[in-house]
Design a protein around this motif. Structure first.
Motif, short mmCIF file in Angstrom:
data_model
loop_
_atom_site.label_atom_id
_atom_site.label_comp_id
_atom_site.label_asym_id
_atom_site.label_seq_id
_atom_site.Cartn_x
_atom_site.Cartn_y
_atom_site.Cartn_z
N GLY A 63 5.74 42.84 65.39
CA GLY A 63 5.21 41.71 65.53
C GLY A 63 5.98 40.48 65.03
O GLY A 63 6.01 39.45 65.87
N MET A 64 6.81 40.50 64.05
CA MET A 64 7.77 39.52 63.64
C MET A 64 8.91 39.44 64.49
O MET A 64 9.65 38.23 64.28
N CYS A 65 9.48 40.51 65.29
CA CYS A 65 10.48 40.13 66.06
C CYS A 65 10.31 39.85 67.75
O CYS A 65 11.08 39.04 68.38
N ILE A 66 9.35 40.38 68.03
CA ILE A 66 8.62 40.22 69.60
C ILE A 66 8.09 39.01 69.55
O ILE A 66 8.12 38.29 70.71
N LEU A 67 7.07 38.51 68.83
CA LEU A 67 6.10 37.75 68.56
C LEU A 67 6.76 36.26 68.83
O LEU A 67 6.32 35.18 69.51
N PRO A 68 7.87 36.01 68.10
CA PRO A 68 8.94 34.71 68.26
C PRO A 68 9.22 34.23 69.71
O PRO A 68 9.26 33.26 70.20
N VAL A 69 9.43 35.42 70.23
CA VAL A 69 9.98 35.40 71.92
C VAL A 69 8.96 34.81 72.62
O VAL A 69 9.06 34.09 73.66
#
Length: 327
Positions: free
Chosen positions: A239-245
């Motif tokens: 969630g915290m690595c993919i969502l920013p993209v």
């Protein structure tokens, strides 16, 4: 529906020796809907669970009722002590609680005030979850709790502010969105070991496959805590690595720029989708009833191994011992 005579309410419904079996088990136990059940219904479920365990089956009880009682009991009560857990610290609250906090951290990463405030909220939530799901056989003092909480919160804020300051000047805007994840990962590496430091200092109780207490081990404690740290980081990573993209791409569209007020709710909902999958996945990475080889004790903890031999008949030690690593 009638109840099978061989139904054992204390045993898991799936094979916990496999990842898929553990995943199904934790998806069932950590169902966030159980957080919204009234306490009186949870206590009634516990009563039914306890009655059935000792052979007092109320007339007319169905398998569905027993499964419901089992589900509520295992989601709300500590496996070591049998005590009712704080609802906000239960693993079943990770989705509703985590999605709100993670979404806010990802949304307000630009503001110094927002970074500090939401890191504090997140570490308060993590401290409660870590305490609630600890190995309860190793008690922790109020001073140790306070030290763990303050240290983890300070670590998260220092890392977050350091990354925000450096990346804000030397990195592209997308990288700055990863400040919350780096801070959360660093804080987990501090919070969990400090919260459970007594396990490392005194060791955790090891049992044989029948549940008989055999000895204690500090190495087992370190193994269990390290696995929990990894699980917690894995839990929030997608969630915290993919969502920013995803948000970086979406925010370039004009229609997204016109609904800035909805950016935070959108991130919260997307975090909820990730956590719904990742909470059981992270919990299932390692068995909760964690094994440790007797040969490890023999090599690295001779005193624990000698105690084990004293507690075993004819000095015949089992190949593996087990302990609750916590969640």
């Amino acid at each position: 529906m009638t109840i099978e005579k061989d139904f054992d309410i204390t045993k898991p419904l799936w094979d916990l020796n496999t990842f898929y079996g553990r995943w199904r088990h934790y998806a069932w136990v950590t169902n966030p809907m159980s957080c919204f059940v009234y306490q009186k219904d949870i206590l009634a479920a516990k009563q039914l669970y306890d009655d059935y365990r000792i052979g007092k089956v109320p007339i007319g009880t169905t398998r569905e009722q027993l499964l419901r009682a089992k589900n509520l009991y295992e989601s709300a009560f500590h496996p070591d002590t049998g005590e009712l857990q704080n609802v906000f610290g239960r693993m079943s609250f990770q989705v509703p609680g985590g999605m709100a906090i993670t979404g806010a951290m990802l949304q307000f990463y630009r503001s110094t005030t927002g970074v500090v405030f939401w890191q504090w909220v997140n570490q308060s939530f993590n401290a409660l979850a870590n305490y609630t799901n600890r190995n309860a056989m190793s008690p922790i003092t109020t001073t140790q709790l306070g030290t763990a909480y303050v240290s983890a919160t300070a670590a998260a804020m220092i890392v977050a502010m350091g990354c925000k300051s450096y990346w804000g000047k030397h990195a592209n805007p997308l990288l700055a969105r990863y400040v919350p994840f780096v801070a959360v990962a660093a804080a987990n590496c501090v919070n969990i070991p400090l919260m459970r430091q007594n396990e490392i200092i005194q060791g955790v109780e090891l049992t044989d496959e029948n549940g008989k207490k055999c000895t204690q081990s500090r190495i087992a404690a370190a193994k269990g805590i390290s696995q929990v740290v990894i699980s917690r980081i894995v839990m929030c990573a997608p969630g915290m690595c993919i969502l920013p993209v995803i948000m970086e791409r979406l925010e370039k569209y004009q229609w997204m720029q016109r609904i800035k007020v909805l950016h935070a709710p959108i991130q919260v909902l997307l975090c909820g989708c990730f956590l719904t999958l990742m909470v059981p996945t992270a919990c299932a990475l390692f068995p909760q009833n964690c094994p440790i080889a007797t040969s490890t004790l023999k090599r690295w903890e001779p005193a624990s191994y000698e105690l084990l031999k004293k507690n075993c008949e004819n000095n015949e030690t089992p190949e593996y011992l087990y302990f609750n690593k916590g969640l």
